[in-house]
Design a protein around this motif. Structure first.
Motif, PDB file in Angstrom:
ATOM      1  N   GLU A   4       0.216   7.814  -4.307  1.00  0.00           N
ATOM      2  CA  GLU A   4      -0.472   7.923  -3.015  1.00  0.00           C
ATOM      3  C   GLU A   4      -0.667   6.554  -2.362  1.00  0.00           C
ATOM      4  O   GLU A   4      -1.709   6.259  -1.832  1.00  0.00           O
ATOM      5  CB  GLU A   4      -1.840   8.588  -3.185  1.00  0.00           C
ATOM      6  N   TYR A   5       0.367   5.676  -2.363  1.00  0.00           N
ATOM      7  CA  TYR A   5       0.200   4.344  -1.809  1.00  0.00           C
ATOM      8  C   TYR A   5       0.465   4.295  -0.313  1.00  0.00           C
ATOM      9  O   TYR A   5       0.679   3.249   0.231  1.00  0.00           O
ATOM     10  CB  TYR A   5       1.176   3.395  -2.489  1.00  0.00           C
ATOM     11  N   CYS A   6       0.535   5.423   0.366  1.00  0.00           N
ATOM     12  CA  CYS A   6       0.776   5.402   1.791  1.00  0.00           C
ATOM     13  C   CYS A   6      -0.251   6.324   2.441  1.00  0.00           C
ATOM     14  O   CYS A   6      -0.831   7.153   1.772  1.00  0.00           O
ATOM     15  CB  CYS A   6       2.212   5.851   2.105  1.00  0.00           C
ATOM     16  N   PRO A   7      -0.560   6.160   3.735  1.00  0.00           N
ATOM     17  CA  PRO A   7       0.148   5.314   4.688  1.00  0.00           C
ATOM     18  C   PRO A   7      -0.186   3.843   4.559  1.00  0.00           C
ATOM     19  O   PRO A   7      -1.127   3.480   3.888  1.00  0.00           O
ATOM     20  CB  PRO A   7      -0.312   5.858   6.027  1.00  0.00           C
ATOM     21  N   TYR A   8       0.589   3.015   5.261  1.00  0.00           N
ATOM     22  CA  TYR A   8       0.425   1.577   5.199  1.00  0.00           C
ATOM     23  C   TYR A   8      -0.124   1.058   6.525  1.00  0.00           C
ATOM     24  O   TYR A   8       0.088   1.624   7.571  1.00  0.00           O
ATOM     25  CB  TYR A   8       1.773   0.882   4.955  1.00  0.00           C
ATOM     26  N   GLU A   9      -0.788  -0.089   6.431  1.00  0.00           N
ATOM     27  CA  GLU A   9      -1.137  -0.836   7.627  1.00  0.00           C
ATOM     28  C   GLU A   9      -0.505  -2.208   7.509  1.00  0.00           C
ATOM     29  O   GLU A   9      -0.384  -2.755   6.424  1.00  0.00           O
ATOM     30  CB  GLU A   9      -2.657  -0.976   7.745  1.00  0.00           C
ATOM     31  N   GLN A  10      -0.106  -2.778   8.644  1.00  0.00           N
ATOM     32  CA  GLN A  10       0.511  -4.092   8.603  1.00  0.00           C
ATOM     33  C   GLN A  10      -0.224  -5.031   9.538  1.00  0.00           C
ATOM     34  O   GLN A  10      -0.814  -4.614  10.513  1.00  0.00           O
ATOM     35  CB  GLN A  10       1.988  -4.027   8.983  1.00  0.00           C
ATOM     36  N   GLU A  11      -0.138  -6.325   9.223  1.00  0.00           N
ATOM     37  CA  GLU A  11      -0.794  -7.348  10.031  1.00  0.00           C
ATOM     38  C   GLU A  11       0.190  -8.031  10.949  1.00  0.00           C
ATOM     39  O   GLU A  11       0.085  -9.202  11.228  1.00  0.00           O
ATOM     40  CB  GLU A  11      -1.429  -8.381   9.120  1.00  0.00           C
ATOM     41  N   VAL A  87      -4.163   6.185  -9.554  1.00  0.00           N
ATOM     42  CA  VAL A  87      -3.863   6.253  -8.127  1.00  0.00           C
ATOM     43  C   VAL A  87      -4.777   5.332  -7.342  1.00  0.00           C
ATOM     44  O   VAL A  87      -5.852   4.947  -7.784  1.00  0.00           O
ATOM     45  CB  VAL A  87      -4.033   7.699  -7.581  1.00  0.00           C
ATOM     46  N   LEU A  88      -4.325   4.987  -6.142  1.00  0.00           N
ATOM     47  CA  LEU A  88      -5.172   4.352  -5.147  1.00  0.00           C
ATOM     48  C   LEU A  88      -5.440   5.369  -4.060  1.00  0.00           C
ATOM     49  O   LEU A  88      -4.566   6.143  -3.695  1.00  0.00           O
ATOM     50  CB  LEU A  88      -4.466   3.130  -4.538  1.00  0.00           C
ATOM     51  N   THR A  89      -6.633   5.364  -3.540  1.00  0.00           N
ATOM     52  CA  THR A  89      -6.974   6.321  -2.500  1.00  0.00           C
ATOM     53  C   THR A  89      -6.228   5.975  -1.224  1.00  0.00           C
ATOM     54  O   THR A  89      -6.277   4.847  -0.751  1.00  0.00           O
ATOM     55  CB  THR A  89      -8.482   6.289  -2.221  1.00  0.00           C
ATOM     56  N   ALA A  90      -5.511   6.940  -0.682  1.00  0.00           N
ATOM     57  CA  ALA A  90      -4.763   6.707   0.545  1.00  0.00           C
ATOM     58  C   ALA A  90      -5.722   6.609   1.708  1.00  0.00           C
ATOM     59  O   ALA A  90      -6.690   7.351   1.817  1.00  0.00           O
ATOM     60  CB  ALA A  90      -3.769   7.837   0.774  1.00  0.00           C
ATOM     61  N   ALA A  91      -5.452   5.677   2.588  1.00  0.00           N
ATOM     62  CA  ALA A  91      -6.322   5.460   3.746  1.00  0.00           C
ATOM     63  C   ALA A  91      -5.647   5.971   4.999  1.00  0.00           C
ATOM     64  O   ALA A  91      -4.447   5.908   5.141  1.00  0.00           O
ATOM     65  CB  ALA A  91      -6.626   3.975   3.903  1.00  0.00           C
ATOM     66  N   SER A  92      -6.443   6.479   5.912  1.00  0.00           N
ATOM     67  CA  SER A  92      -5.897   6.915   7.191  1.00  0.00           C
ATOM     68  C   SER A  92      -5.747   5.717   8.107  1.00  0.00           C
ATOM     69  O   SER A  92      -6.496   4.751   8.014  1.00  0.00           O
ATOM     70  CB  SER A  92      -6.825   7.944   7.841  1.00  0.00           C
ATOM     71  N   ILE A  93      -4.780   5.765   9.000  1.00  0.00           N
ATOM     72  CA  ILE A  93      -4.543   4.667   9.919  1.00  0.00           C
ATOM     73  C   ILE A  93      -5.579   4.714  11.023  1.00  0.00           C
ATOM     74  O   ILE A  93      -5.834   5.763  11.593  1.00  0.00           O
ATOM     75  CB  ILE A  93      -3.129   4.760  10.500  1.00  0.00           C
ATOM     76  N   PRO A  94      -6.201   3.601  11.364  1.00  0.00           N
ATOM     77  CA  PRO A  94      -7.231   3.615  12.396  1.00  0.00           C
ATOM     78  C   PRO A  94      -6.656   3.992  13.746  1.00  0.00           C
ATOM     79  O   PRO A  94      -5.494   3.759  14.025  1.00  0.00           O
ATOM     80  CB  PRO A  94      -7.751   2.166  12.400  1.00  0.00           C
ATOM     81  N   ASP A  95      -7.506   4.564  14.574  1.00  0.00           N
ATOM     82  CA  ASP A  95      -7.069   5.016  15.890  1.00  0.00           C
ATOM     83  C   ASP A  95      -6.851   3.849  16.842  1.00  0.00           C
ATOM     84  O   ASP A  95      -5.988   3.890  17.704  1.00  0.00           O
ATOM     85  CB  ASP A  95      -8.104   5.971  16.493  1.00  0.00           C
ATOM     86  N   ALA A  96      -7.665   2.817  16.742  1.00  0.00           N
ATOM     87  CA  ALA A  96      -7.577   1.711  17.687  1.00  0.00           C
ATOM     88  C   ALA A  96      -6.465   0.763  17.295  1.00  0.00           C
ATOM     89  O   ALA A  96      -6.152   0.588  16.139  1.00  0.00           O
ATOM     90  CB  ALA A  96      -8.907   0.968  17.739  1.00  0.00           C
ATOM     91  N   SER A  97      -5.866   0.126  18.283  1.00  0.00           N
ATOM     92  CA  SER A  97      -4.822  -0.863  18.038  1.00  0.00           C
ATOM     93  C   SER A  97      -4.977  -1.988  19.028  1.00  0.00           C
ATOM     94  O   SER A  97      -5.442  -1.807  20.141  1.00  0.00           O
ATOM     95  CB  SER A  97      -3.445  -0.218  18.171  1.00  0.00           C
ATOM     96  N   ASP A  98      -4.567  -3.206  18.595  1.00  0.00           N
ATOM     97  CA  ASP A  98      -4.636  -4.342  19.495  1.00  0.00           C
ATOM     98  C   ASP A  98      -3.599  -4.265  20.604  1.00  0.00           C
ATOM     99  O   ASP A  98      -3.687  -4.971  21.598  1.00  0.00           O
ATOM    100  CB  ASP A  98      -4.431  -5.649  18.710  1.00  0.00           C
ATOM    101  N   ALA A 243      -2.979  -1.017   1.495  1.00  0.00           N
ATOM    102  CA  ALA A 243      -3.005   0.373   1.049  1.00  0.00           C
ATOM    103  C   ALA A 243      -4.257   1.090   1.521  1.00  0.00           C
ATOM    104  O   ALA A 243      -4.347   2.305   1.379  1.00  0.00           O
ATOM    105  CB  ALA A 243      -2.929   0.440  -0.484  1.00  0.00           C
ATOM    106  N   ASP A 244      -5.216   0.354   2.086  1.00  0.00           N
ATOM    107  CA  ASP A 244      -6.467   0.982   2.483  1.00  0.00           C
ATOM    108  C   ASP A 244      -6.857   0.548   3.888  1.00  0.00           C
ATOM    109  O   ASP A 244      -6.379  -0.464   4.412  1.00  0.00           O
ATOM    110  CB  ASP A 244      -7.590   0.642   1.494  1.00  0.00           C
ATOM    111  N   LYS A 245      -7.740   1.323   4.490  1.00  0.00           N
ATOM    112  CA  LYS A 245      -8.177   1.086   5.864  1.00  0.00           C
ATOM    113  C   LYS A 245      -8.928  -0.230   6.003  1.00  0.00           C
ATOM    114  O   LYS A 245      -8.820  -0.912   7.035  1.00  0.00           O
ATOM    115  CB  LYS A 245      -9.057   2.250   6.314  1.00  0.00           C
ATOM    116  N   ASP A 246      -9.695  -0.625   4.996  1.00  0.00           N
ATOM    117  CA  ASP A 246     -10.509  -1.833   5.073  1.00  0.00           C
ATOM    118  C   ASP A 246      -9.721  -3.111   4.786  1.00  0.00           C
ATOM    119  O   ASP A 246     -10.298  -4.192   4.765  1.00  0.00           O
ATOM    120  CB  ASP A 246     -11.677  -1.732   4.083  1.00  0.00           C
TER     121      ASP A 246
END
Length: 890
Positions: A4-11, A87-98, A243-246
């Motif tokens: 459960e390593y997805c979804p992903y966030e990128q910087e 497992v790692l807890t899968a995080a949801s992608i935040p709604d806001a974006s830059d 892997a996480d929202k935070d």
């Protein structure tokens, strides 16, 4: 790796918004940076988001695996599961974006339109150069081109091809534009080339002249950077993925996700705003090109880190370039062994220094290059490699302190070579480096040779401590005992059985732990610490090869190495080792840091270039007349590159313009899709034959229970089920049987590669081959999901038969609203997992036998070898002879 390593966030959204990361979205047209345009500055972290729909995974063009002729398109997909691995807890992608979503899409569309326009211009330029609308030109037809492609890529040799065309009517009937290999070569020479030509340079060392064949390294970098095949995938900026929202669990996979790229990009941005990095990855290794006469070649391969690893490791994508052939010599005229080794080392450095000389000015001043999609960037090139100053006596320590080597001190010592030879030798001895005069890396900008030797799974692990471990185990238990245990192992799709044992092999790992568990050590010494040491090493081996790492998996990697160090003294106790000061063992302590710096180990594994030895050294040598071979090899390689490039052009013209594709991080979701043959292996077999030949002794009762569970929802107790099953009538006496189930992977976006079979399950009775030899039956064991996830929801079973219920009887057995699976399996159950693994080796103990359900994957059970007579082979009644098995939780 947890599924459960997805979804992903990128910087970084730079690959959607442009090549250089910024705090805000660029203005219109900012993603195309011409020489006179205003430079965008790199200012650090850029936070954005993406979804899987924004990207497509690159295809491996031209590579197809073997497919079963009877396989159908009927498939059934199992969803990814969690709970039976950490497992790692899968995080949801935040709604806001830059970056505004519509602006982001418009920038991507604009980028795609520019790339399409560039491809169209490229097409027109090629047509103008060839002077014809014929896409196969200078070949006259498709057949003319395909025969030429076969002759260069699959042909048996130029003389044989000329003789083939000389046969009466062959040339005329095929309508070819060439009558011999020489005429074909003349046509190929007219094709445009993407790589620079090879050059030959004479190098004099110790009074002897050597020829080195090489290509211009800067032109090779440009060839890879400007190749339209790689344009959609090139990486220009560093990124951080989580892997996480935070954003607390960072993921590492490709080079641009490591800390080194991020840190270096900031340094270069200060000196040259708007520049991007082109990491140059070099690999060299001597290889044998003949079976006899001990003829060797010394190729040097090059690629760039901007190309994602999933493309670099596929030889069919041609992401590596043969940079040079170094001279190979033993310098027999030098009789002193130490002087001979020193001279050979100096020869290597002289050649490499000459080859890499153009990188000095390119690394200082940068280059203006067009990528394959027409966008202009400035390139800064660099090298890599880790080493430290730990004393030789501490190489086997797990916690001895060390510092990275001081590059400035070493460069200062090297500068004494011409001024003070005696002081140079003394200073090199103090710094514990070889006194090499002017090594090739001296003077290369942005390069630190002590960060250039990256982790190497093939040579440091498999041919390093794993090889040593196998030798130690054979000494501890005896080769006879080890080989006897190997002969007792049951077959499995992912396990090769060695009927003659493994005492002569050095890369056996998958079942090594299982066969030594129950073997006693001499003098009644407990083998617990040996098993734990082997357990730790194998865990480290497989964790080090993960395609994506997080803080959690890197912690597991460090713990596995510590587990080995804590138990390795058993080999001293039994008299096999006196110390563990092995350089390769110490190199494992650098793995965690190197993965964080440069991405996972599959970014720089030399196992990929081992395949290049075949394509670019061994096979090339065989097409020569073995006289002055390097001049012939380089010409042949240039012609091969031209026709391959033309083949890509023809494929592009036929397929049309490619879509803009960007690479996703590795998909960590565990999902498999099973695929059955279109037609059954046996069209009809009687139920009595199932009992006698397949061991399905209670087939009617098991099928009756299955029918009751799907047609009598009110049957809640075992007694009710038994009572209802007793009144079920099975109207048929024969049914179709399948002997194999195949599995393919499916990622979270439902992408799959049907050409690759990652697992299979066999259930076939004993039979005889065409020569009358007896072939034993094979009934694989599998892991079955009996619930909604978690280890307790899984059980191990042995498959006895895979079958289908004849369609004409389905209506009489099941109501219309019941969905009946097309394929069913009759299995015999093993007892459930105990919940905890054994302390020393981490395996589960399974006892006894019972019955059937949803198959997830095959599983290899290792028998308790203590109850068998190890001198004999595997008995036909094996599964009834052994009551205890071990299952490794991989």
């Amino acid at each position: 790796m947890a599924p459960e390593y997805c979804p992903y966030e990128q910087e970084s959204d730079a690959q959607l918004a442009g090549h250089t990361p910024t705090e805000t979205a660029p203005e219109d047209g900012a993603d195309k940076m011409d020489e006179d345009d205003q430079v965008l500055h790199f200012e650090g972290d850029f936070f954005g988001q993406y979804t899987e729909e924004d990207f497509e995974w690159p295809d491996d063009h031209g590579v197809e695996g073997d497919k079963d002729a009877d396989e159908s398109s009927d498939e059934e997909v199992f969803d990814g599961e969690g709970g039976w691995e950490p497992v790692l807890t899968a995080a949801s992608i935040p709604d806001a974006s830059d970056v505004d979503e519509q602006e982001q899409e418009s920038l991507a569309d604009q980028y795609h339109q520019e790339a399409r326009a560039h491809h169209q211009n490229l097409r027109s330029a090629v047509e103008a150069q060839l002077g014809s609308k014929n896409i196969y030109a200078p070949f006259e037809s498709k057949l003319d081109f395909n025969v030429a492609l076969w002759a260069k890529m699959r042909g048996s040799g130029s003389t044989a091809f000329t003789d083939l065309l000389a046969i009466d009517d062959v040339h005329d009937r095929l309508g070819l534009s060439y009558k011999s290999s020489r005429e074909l070569n003349n046509i190929i020479d007219k094709l445009p080339t993407g790589h620079p030509q090879f050059r030959c340079q004479e190098v004099v060392v110790a009074g002897e002249a050597f020829d080195v064949y090489f290509q211009d390294v800067v032109e090779c970098v440009k060839a890879l950077y400007e190749d339209p095949e790689f344009a959609p995938y090139l990486v220009f900026v560093p990124e951080r993925h989580y892997a996480d929202k935070d954003k607390t669990t960072q993921l590492y996979y490709d080079m641009h996700t490591g800390k080194w790229w991020w840190r270096t990009q900031k340094e270069i941005e200060k000196a040259k705003p708007g520049a991007t990095i082109i990491p140059i990855i070099l690999s060299s290794d001597k290889t044998q090109v003949t079976v006899f006469r001990n003829k060797t070649a010394y190729p040097v391969y090059m690629t760039i880190g901007n190309i994602p690893k999933d493309i670099r490791w596929k030889p069919s994508r041609h992401a590596h370039i043969l940079l040079a052939y170094l001279p190979t010599t033993h310098l027999e005229h030098i009789k002193n062994r130490a002087s001979q080794c020193c001279t050979i080392t100096n020869l290597f450095h002289v050649c490499m220094r000459h080859i890499l000389e153009p990188l000095k000015s390119a690394g200082e001043d940068g280059l203006h290059m067009h990528s394959g999609d027409g966008v202009t960037c400035r390139g800064m090139m660099t090298g890599e490699c880790p080493k430290c100053d730990i004393p030789n006596s501490e190489l086997g320590s797990k916690d001895a302190l060390f510092e990275p080597r001081d590059l400035e001190s070493i460069l200062a010592a090297l500068n004494l070579a011409d001024e003070d030879p005696i002081g140079f030798a003394e200073r090199c001895a103090e710094l514990r480096i070889n006194p090499i005069q002017h090594p090739f890396w001296q003077g290369l900008p942005k390069s630190n040779i002590f960060h250039a030797i990256t982790p190497d799974v093939l040579h440091q692990l498999y041919q390093g401590l794993v090889k040593h471990m196998i030798t130690w185990i054979k000494l501890a238990f005896g080769e006879t005992e080890i080989d006897a245990c190997c002969r007792q192992l049951p077959p499995n799709d992912n396990i090769r059985i060695f009927n003659k044992g493994i005492s002569s092999l050095v890369r056996i790992c998958r079942f090594l732990l299982g066969i030594v568990i129950d073997i006693p050590l001499p003098n009644n010494i407990s083998s617990a610490k040996l098993v734990q040491a082997l357990h730790g090493l194998l865990d480290f081996l497989y964790l080090a090869q993960y395609p994506c790492h997080s803080a959690e998996t890197l912690q597991l990697l460090d713990e596995a190495l510590t587990h080995f160090h804590d138990n390795k003294d058993i080999f001293v106790t039994i008299g096999i080792r006196t110390q563990f000061n092995l350089p390769k063992l110490h190199s494992y302590r650098h793995y965690l840091h190197m993965i964080q710096e440069y991405g996972t180990t599959d970014n720089y594994n030399t196992e990929y270039t081992e395949q290049l030895h075949i394509d670019l050294a061994k096979d090339v040598y065989r097409v020569t007349n073995h006289k002055d071979e390097y001049s012939q090899m380089t010409v042949w390689l240039e012609q091969r590159e031209k026709i391959l490039r033309h083949a890509n052009y023809v494929h592009w013209r036929i397929a049309g313009d490619p879509l803009l594709q960007l690479c996703l991080p590795p998909d960590m979701q565990y999902a498999r899709e099973y695929k059955m043959m279109k037609h059954p292996s046996v069209k009809a077999i009687t139920i009595n034959s199932l009992r006698d030949n397949y061991g399905a002794s209670f087939f009617r009762a098991a099928l009756a229970h299955y029918i009751v569970l799907h047609t009598h929802p009110d049957a809640n107790t075992q007694a009710q089920v038994e009572h209802a099953a007793a009144h079920i009538y099975i109207p048929f006496t024969s049914l179709p049987i399948f002997h194999k189930v195949r599995y393919n992977t499916v990622d979270s976006a439902s992408r799959k590669d049907e050409s690759v079979t990652i697992d299979s399950v066999h259930c076939q009775p004993a039979r005889r081959d065409k020569k009358g030899n007896a072939i034993p039956g094979r009934f694989d064991t599998v892991l079955v999901n009996c619930g909604n996830g978690g280890e307790k929801s899984y059980r191990v079973a042995q498959v006895r038969a895979i079958f289908s219920i004849p369609e004409k009887y389905c209506a009489s057995l099941f109501p219309s609203h019941v969905s009946i699976p097309k394929h069913l399996a009759y299995v015999e159950w093993f007892s459930p997992f105990t919940g905890t693994s054994e302390r020393n080796h981490g395996m589960h103990k399974l006892v006894s036998v019972i019955s059937v359900k949803d198959i997830r994957r095959s599983v290899h059970l290792i028998p308790n070898l203590a109850v068998l007579h190890l001198g004999i082979g595997l008995p036909a009644t094996f599964w009834s002879c052994v009551e205890t098995f071990l299952y490794y939780e991989s």
